[in-house]
Write a protein that holds these residues in place. Structure first.
Motif, mmCIF file in Angstrom:
data_model
loop_
_atom_site.group_PDB
_atom_site.id
_atom_site.type_symbol
_atom_site.label_atom_id
_atom_site.label_comp_id
_atom_site.label_asym_id
_atom_site.label_seq_id
_atom_site.Cartn_x
_atom_site.Cartn_y
_atom_site.Cartn_z
ATOM 1 N N PRO A 62 0.815 -1.220 0.000
ATOM 2 C CA PRO A 62 0.000 0.000 0.000
ATOM 3 C C PRO A 62 0.844 1.264 0.000
ATOM 4 N N ARG A 63 1.922 1.242 0.764
ATOM 5 C CA ARG A 63 2.791 2.415 0.788
ATOM 6 C C ARG A 63 3.465 2.625 -0.559
ATOM 7 N N THR A 66 0.966 4.044 -3.060
ATOM 8 C CA THR A 66 0.742 5.469 -2.785
ATOM 9 C C THR A 66 1.876 6.314 -3.338
ATOM 10 N N VAL A 67 3.113 5.845 -3.119
ATOM 11 C CA VAL A 67 4.277 6.578 -3.625
ATOM 12 C C VAL A 67 4.271 6.620 -5.153
ATOM 13 N N THR A 69 1.666 6.286 -7.153
ATOM 14 C CA THR A 69 0.554 7.118 -7.607
ATOM 15 C C THR A 69 0.908 8.599 -7.525
ATOM 16 N N GLN A 70 1.533 8.980 -6.432
ATOM 17 C CA GLN A 70 1.941 10.372 -6.258
ATOM 18 C C GLN A 70 2.987 10.768 -7.294
#
Length: 282
Positions: A62-63, A66-67, A69-70
């Motif tokens: 998940p982390r 997120t990274v 995607t950002q």
């Protein structure tokens, strides 16, 4: 020391067995046995290792998503910004090329004074051909002033306000311009039409007119300066029983792509209508 005691004999036996095992291991005799014994242990260790890595990936994914995607959003923003900059640079390059060409035109006709203007609108009516420019009477623009581009004649100012002006194009049905054909220097009159086509009329029947001949303003009539390019002859229509020939003209100006024009401000059209005899007068 009593060498025959049970403890001593056991120690000697253990030592002899250990030495024997070491010798057998070094000799390679125990390799099959070690594979049999260690293979299950390696399999168990591999299973636990793979499960641990899967669990670690599950916890950290998940982390990572997120990274990623950002970062993807940041890259998309950078690409959009670069595309905007490219478009702006292309527009600036286009404007620079237009201004450079207009400057060349002004240098070719140093006897005139010019005011640059941007095209800010077009008349929506299908029956007239007009454009709006962002210069008006406050900028010294007056009715009747010729309007040109680097290619040639656009038209003339028809109406003005303080900050804008209406320009009648050479393709307008109400346009009538005295012209001269090159290289034969034959004179005629061009007029526009509702369809935007330009025709050349009143060509003397004995004149030699060919497709490709250039059409320039003649200066007759006092409405336009002489020798400003208008277009080229594309076809000629002639009948033996007609008094005059006619021709179709392709303007050199692309009126659909007009962005910047020049207004010739030191040319004043001459009104010769009072000098034209009225029909029926002696």
């Amino acid at each position: 020391m009593n060498l025959r005691s049970p403890r001593t004999l056991r120690s000697i036996a253990i030592a002899v067995v250990s030495i024997g095992i070491v010798i057998l291991a070094l000799s390679g005799f125990l390799a099959p046995l070690s594979r049999v014994v260690l293979s299950p242990l390696v399999s168990v260790q591999t299973w636990f290792s793979s499960r641990f890595q899967a669990l670690q990936a599950l916890v950290s994914s998940p982390r990572d998503v997120t990274v990623l995607t950002q970062r993807n959003a940041e890259l998309e923003a950078e690409v959009a910004n670069m595309q905007t900059q490219i478009i702006e640079l292309q527009q600036q390059l286009g404007e620079f090329q237009i201004l450079s060409a207009l400057l060349d035109f002004a240098r070719a006709y140093p006897e005139y004074e010019y005011t640059g203007a941007s095209v800010i609108g077009r008349d929506p009516s299908p029956f007239v051909k007009y454009i709006h420019i962002n210069r008006g009477s406050d900028d010294g623009i007056r009715r009747g002033m010729p309007v040109v581009t680097q290619q040639g004649l656009v038209g003339r100012v028809a109406q003005t306000t303080a900050s804008a002006a209406l320009v009648q194009l050479v393709t307008d049905p109400g346009t009538s311009i005295n012209v001269r054909l090159e290289p034969e220097r034959v004179e005629g009159v061009i007029s526009g039409s509702i369809t935007g086509d330009v025709s050349l009329d009143f060509i003397p029947q004995e004149a030699t007119v060919e497709p490709g001949d250039l059409v320039v303003t003649s200066g007759l009539g006092g409405n336009f300066p002489a020798n400003i390019l208008i277009g080229q002859v594309t076809s000629v229509r002639s009948q033996d029983f007609d008094l005059f020939q006619s021709a179709s003209i392709q303007p050199v100006v692309d009126f659909e792509k007009l962005e910047i024009v020049l207004v010739i401000t030191n040319f004043q059209p001459v009104d010769i209508s009072p000098l034209i005899p009225l029909e029926g007068n002696p």
